[in-house]
Design an enzyme around this catalytic site. Sequence first.
Site, mmCIF file in Angstrom:
data_model
loop_
_atom_site.group_PDB
_atom_site.id
_atom_site.type_symbol
_atom_site.label_atom_id
_atom_site.label_comp_id
_atom_site.label_asym_id
_atom_site.label_seq_id
_atom_site.Cartn_x
_atom_site.Cartn_y
_atom_site.Cartn_z
ATOM 1 N N ASP A 25 2.808 -2.752 -3.348
ATOM 2 C CA ASP A 25 1.775 -1.754 -3.647
ATOM 3 C C ASP A 25 1.603 -1.591 -5.159
ATOM 4 O OD1 ASP A 25 -0.190 0.041 -3.005
ATOM 5 O OD2 ASP A 25 1.165 1.703 -2.569
ATOM 6 N N HIS A 42 -4.928 -7.854 -7.687
ATOM 7 C CA HIS A 42 -4.557 -8.628 -6.493
ATOM 8 C C HIS A 42 -4.221 -10.079 -6.879
ATOM 9 C CE1 HIS A 42 -5.551 -5.229 -4.093
ATOM 10 N NE2 HIS A 42 -6.864 -5.324 -4.239
ATOM 11 N N LEU A 136 14.004 -20.698 3.532
ATOM 12 C CA LEU A 136 13.470 -19.350 3.720
ATOM 13 C C LEU A 136 12.349 -19.303 4.775
ATOM 14 C CD1 LEU A 136 13.171 -16.438 2.357
ATOM 15 C CD2 LEU A 136 11.379 -17.488 0.985
HETATM 16 C C1 IPE Z 1 0.266 -0.470 2.151
HETATM 17 O O1 IPE Z 1 -0.369 -0.188 0.955
HETATM 18 C C2 IPE Z 1 -0.210 -1.758 2.711
HETATM 19 C C3 IPE Z 1 -0.050 -2.953 1.875
HETATM 20 C C4 IPE Z 1 0.627 -3.072 0.757
HETATM 21 C C5 IPE Z 1 -0.690 -4.107 2.388
HETATM 22 P P1 IPE Z 1 -1.548 0.891 0.876
HETATM 23 O O2 IPE Z 1 -1.866 1.038 -0.559
HETATM 24 O O3 IPE Z 1 -2.659 0.483 1.761
HETATM 25 O O4 IPE Z 1 -0.844 2.167 1.475
HETATM 26 P P2 IPE Z 1 -1.265 3.715 1.441
HETATM 27 O O5 IPE Z 1 -2.679 3.793 1.878
HETATM 28 O O6 IPE Z 1 -1.106 4.169 0.017
HETATM 29 O O7 IPE Z 1 -0.294 4.384 2.345
HETATM 30 C C1 IPE Z 2 -1.540 -3.246 -2.637
HETATM 31 O O1 IPE Z 2 -2.112 -2.742 -3.788
HETATM 32 C C2 IPE Z 2 -2.333 -4.390 -2.059
HETATM 33 C C3 IPE Z 2 -3.015 -4.075 -0.793
HETATM 34 C C4 IPE Z 2 -2.945 -2.989 -0.108
HETATM 35 C C5 IPE Z 2 -3.849 -5.137 -0.276
HETATM 36 P P1 IPE Z 2 -3.223 -1.610 -3.726
HETATM 37 O O2 IPE Z 2 -4.550 -2.297 -3.678
HETATM 38 O O3 IPE Z 2 -2.948 -0.660 -2.639
HETATM 39 O O4 IPE Z 2 -3.029 -0.940 -5.147
HETATM 40 P P2 IPE Z 2 -3.109 0.609 -5.480
HETATM 41 O O5 IPE Z 2 -2.184 1.337 -4.549
HETATM 42 O O6 IPE Z 2 -4.527 1.018 -5.292
HETATM 43 O O7 IPE Z 2 -2.661 0.681 -6.908
HETATM 44 MG MG MG Z 3 -1.917 1.106 -2.522
#
Ligand code: IPE
Ligand code: IPE
Ligand code: MG
Length: 264
Positions: A25, A42, A136
């Site tokens: 995240d 990303h 792995l």
């Molecule tokens: C959780 O991240 C899912 C992934 C990393 C794929 P999110 O950014 O979507 O989670 P929430 O919405 O903050 O809980």
């Molecule tokens: C995690 O990073 C990747 C996915 C959920 C695909 P985020 O896109 O949730 O990044 P933040 O939480 O907005 O910083």
């Molecule tokens: Mg996020």
Amino acid sequence: MNHQSPTQVIPEFTSIPRHVAIVMDGNGRWAKNRFMPRVAGHKRGVEVVRETVKTCDELGIEYLTLFAFSSENWRRPPEEVSVLMQLFLVALENEVAKLHSNGIRFKVIGDLTPFDARIRDKILASEALTENNRALTLTVAANYGGRWDILRAMNRAHEQRCAQANESFVFSEESLTPHLSMAYAPEPDLFIRTGGEQRVSNFLLWQMAYTEFYFTPELWPDFGRSSFLRAVESYGKRERRFGRTSEQLAESKGLIADSTSEAA
Ligand code: IPE
Ligand code: IPE
Ligand code: MG
């Protein structure tokens, strides 16, 4: 292969986790901090995935499971969803041959039905190509939700019950776990979530009953090798009691040490 459940049998473990599960995240915030579009975060995140796979391989970690797209991520703006899908396809196209040449087994868990046929075909081909690899096991969770997984397993177990006309059937760990999407792996020893949020966000709900949790404010694109090693080091210091007392744990370790010294 059926792996032992820690609620049924006390598992053996070492200071290096066998299975690490990660909620990657913070990509969006990483990009925002740099006045860049979210997609830049990303993209950078994919590079960190590559580095993490390498580190796990070096450490002898057997399973790495990465949350790439949750069943709730469809709620994001359509442009971001489509960019994430494109990145996923490109990563599959660019990385799978390399994974295969490094002996890595590649798997995807999640409901693949809403994905574009090109992505689905590529996933199936990649899994087939790498299925006999024994280094792995890298699992990517895509359109995955822990509740989806449990419900699907229950429905599958129920279907099997109907097919066998088994009147005495009850749901149990034994009847359910073979149908979970990660039945091929032991349950995660270590769960890492980057980005500062301290929640599970519908990741491996069933499988993380006894997993050690590690939360860090570092954003995923910054979570390089040294950060990963810190998480593994923290794991190595945990006392995994599985319901027992510290004293019992020390005793059981003593017994293991005694039996090895006898064998020597
Ligand atoms: C959780 O991240 C899912 C992934 C990393 C794929 P999110 O950014 O979507 O989670 P929430 O919405 O903050 O809980
Ligand atoms: C995690 O990073 C990747 C996915 C959920 C695909 P985020 O896109 O949730 O990044 P933040 O939480 O907005 O910083
Ligand atoms: Mg996020």
